[in-house]
Design an enzyme around this catalytic site. Structure first.
Site, PDB file in Angstrom:
ATOM      1  CB  SER A 563      -4.836 -42.631  -0.205  1.00  0.00           C
ATOM      2  OG  SER A 563      -5.943 -43.296  -0.733  1.00  0.00           O
ATOM      3  CE1 TYR A 576      -5.849 -39.042  -3.996  1.00  0.00           C
ATOM      4  CE2 TYR A 576      -7.187 -40.894  -3.266  1.00  0.00           C
ATOM      5  CZ  TYR A 576      -6.327 -39.853  -2.973  1.00  0.00           C
ATOM      6  OH  TYR A 576      -5.941 -39.614  -1.680  1.00  0.00           O
TER       7      TYR A 576
END
Length: 678
Positions: A563, A576
């Site tokens: 990501s 995250y």
């Protein structure tokens, strides 16, 4: 053998086919063909064939005699009417007067006389069906009949059992010569119910579909009853290690040793195979037998099997737990001898051929492992399963044959003729394999979103795909339910994959979830939970993959979903982004530490993908916070394009197909300079 004929089902079949404009003869032919094909002790994986002589209207409007016979590629257990193509009967009968006919000419004549040119090739035994006068003809490779006739005195045993009910046909290779021989035997014995093809199978005939079918069941039952009277003890056990190594431990070693490196060299270019494991009491008695080197090395129980299983299986050394290095060394030497023996076998008979053959690879398609079981080996999981099923049938037939006497199949020159059949040789120049064929790809979090798209993309490229996810109830194909944050479950999942397919080649570590919160306020429990899934799970998956990849010695590929948060953190996304950043460096550490093992490690950096990570609710929240519409938010990149899960999947595939790329991060976000990397 149970008679499954049902008057009610037969009438239903006739009615159902009539609605499609198909006549009663062909309807009943489909019905009883399925009855036979549904019994694995009679037919396996496209084996056997059936026919009916009937009348149909040709393109000129004339009603002519035709033979509807099983077509190539159709399975008797699931056959439909198109799987029994109609061939003009008169031209086929005229061939009976020839003294010889090559297989190629035979196929050409059969195709030339199809009523529909789009039909599949009629069976190679079409002429046999045509030359016999009976309306309905059934052919199977009954286990019981094979066990009875695969004996030194098989002809005498069959003659004593069947008397005048069935005539015996000596072994002749399928094709024109066998058709002529069966016709000759049939003419000499016009009242028999069937023909016993020694060391090959059985044909039964009748004027109705029921009569031919019932005769098959009755004649096979006689063979079963004769075998049941044989009580001789077989397969005395050999001395084996008290604790054998596990399937999951030995399969990657076998798979690595059996792979064929390409001429260009390099582990990533190796020619790999896919495995299918089988075990059970009968198989274990067989592979653990003291005389396995004798009874397993005679050849196939019926000639047709040689095309799928080669001439002989490979008997591996017995693996002992804790001594895998010794197993690998002994197996390597045994495989080298197997290959040398295969080359010698090819050389012995290739020189006797009018047209020289192209030697097939010397890799076994069946592996027998004392103390463990057996593996079927193939180019695909389907091929491997077929080889394993045929091997399991071989075990059953040889066991029955050894109880009755001594197993003996067709001579080696005849096995060679089948394995190197010109019709099979012609297929060697067929369509090229897909880029990732024979590769076993594992996708975590593969039940939805990016993972599901990635699994589909790898399957499209020819890989055998395994999905790992917490809930795999909606996944089609092979999947393993697993919580990737549980190290024990991850290890068990990879062991299951190795035991099922033989190993692993590509792993896409994709499973993840997005936790939010200001880093100064977030609770430790939330951060630790995110690290468990978004970092430690990746480590657990990669570590287990490397364990198997190193055992195979074929290199491999680790792919991580990191990501854009790993390099371009967003506000309130620390829980995250932090573990994702750690995973990015984890990827690079694997590239650094395991490049010498031929293992590549790369990552995909994606952003704003509508998936299980970026839900519709999250998209709505973020676009609102930025004063944008959802479309503008999703397309808020340099290219102004929305990026999909399929785009990310294609990036993973590209990295898997890049043999000289490791330690790389590829960006899939439509353009975000802040998250761009080399």
């Amino acid at each position: 053998m149970q008679n499954l004929w049902s008057d009610q089902d037969a009438k239903a079949a006739i009615a159902a086919h009539a609605k499609k404009g198909i006549g009663e003869d062909l309807a009943l032919r489909v019905y009883t063909t399925r009855l036979l094909g549904g019994e694995p002790k009679l037919v396996l994986h496209g084996g056997g064939n059936t026919s009916v002589k009937t009348r149909m209207v040709d393109i000129t409007g004339q009603t002519i005699d035709v033979l509807c016979v099983k077509g190539s590629g159709w399975d008797m257990g699931t056959i439909e009417a198109p799987g029994l193509p109609a061939v003009r009967l008169a031209p086929l009968k005229e061939l009976h007067g020839l003294q010889a006919l090559s297989d190629e000419d035979m196929v050409n004549v059969q195709r030339s006389n199809l009523l529909d040119s789009k039909s599949p090739n009629p069976s190679v035994e079409t002429l046999l069906h045509a030359f016999l006068p009976h309306k309905f003809i059934d052919h199977t490779h009954s286990n019981a009949v094979l066990a009875l006739t695969d004996q030194p005195d098989g002809a005498a045993l069959a003659a004593d059992l069947y008397g005048k009910r069935a005539a015996l046909v000596p072994y002749v290779m399928p094709g024109f010569a066998l058709a002529r021989k069966c016709s000759e035997v049939g003419q000499a014995n016009p009242d028999v119910e069937g023909l016993i093809l020694l060391k090959h199978g059985i044909f039964t005939m009748g004027e109705t579909a029921e009569e031919a079918y019932v005769r098959m069941i009755d004649l096979v039952t006689l063979a079963e009853q004769r075998l049941a009277r044989a009580t001789r003890k077989i397969f005395p056990g050999a001395d084996l290690p008290a604790t054998p190594a596990s399937v999951a431990e030995i399969a990657p070693i076998l798979r690595g040793l059996m792979s064929i490196p390409a001429k260009s060299g390099g582990r990533e270019a190796a020619q790999r195979f896919v495995f299918e494991f089988c075990t059970g009491p009968e198989i274990m008695a067989f592979v653990n037998g003291k005389e396995i080197a004798r009874y397993s090395q005679q050849g196939p129980v019926t000639p047709d099997h040689a095309i799928r299983t080669k001439n002989l299986p490979f008997v591996a050394p017995a693996p002992e737990a804790g001594k895998l290095d010794a197993f690998e060394k002994a197996t390597k030497a045994a495989l080298e001898k197997f290959a040398a023996d295969y080359h010698a076998y090819f050389s012995r008979y290739n020189g006797q051929q009018i047209v020289a053959k192209k030697e097939l690879d010397p890799v076994p398609r069946v592996v027998l492992v004392p103390g463990v079981g057996l593996f079927g080996v193939g180019n695909t999981s389907k091929d491997a399963k077929i080889a394993a099923d045929l091997a399991e049938t071989t075990v059953a037939v040889i066991a029955d044959a050894e109880r009755l006497g001594t197993y003996e199949c067709i001579p080696e020159p005849d096995i060679f003729d089948i394995e190197y059949w010109s019709l099979e040789q012609a297929k060697l120049s067929g369509a090229a394999e897909k880029p990732l064929a024979r590769r076993i790809a594992v996708v975590t979090g593969g039940a939805s979103g990016i993972g599901a798209a990635t699994a589909a993309a790898f399957a499209k490229e020819g890989a055998e795909v395994v999905v790992i996810d917490r809930d795999v109830s909606t996944v089609k194909g092979f999947a393993v339910a697993c919580d990737v944050t549980d190290a024990a479950q991850v290890r068990a999942a990879f062991d299951k994959i190795a035991a099922t397919y033989g190993g692993v080649d590509i792993v896409v570590s994709n499973a993840g979830a997005a936790w939010q919160g200001k880093i100064g306020d977030v609770e430790d429990a939330t951060l630790r939970q995110s690290f468990e899934l978004n970092f430690w799970a990746h480590q657990s998956v990669a570590q287990n993959a490397v364990r198997i990849l190193r055992a195979q010695g074929l290199g491999g590929c680790l792919l991580f979903n990191t990501s854009k948060q790993a390099v371009n953190p967003g506000p309130d996304f620390g829980p995250y982004g932090l573990p994702k950043a750690a995973t990015l460096f984890l990827m690079r550490q694997y590239a650094l530490d395991h490049g010498a093992d031929g293992i590549r490690s790369n990552a995909v950096n994606a952003d704003r993908i509508r998936s299980n990570l970026l839900t519709d609710q999250m998209i709505a929240q973020r676009s609102k916070a930025r004063g944008l519409s959802e479309a503008d938010y999703m397309g808020g990149n340099l290219l102004g394009l929305e990026v999909t899960a399929d785009d990310v999947a294609q990036c993973f595939v590209s990295l898997a197909k890049a043999p000289k790329t490791t330690g790389a991060v590829l960006t899939v976000d439509g353009g975000n300079i802040a998250a761009a990397l080399r």
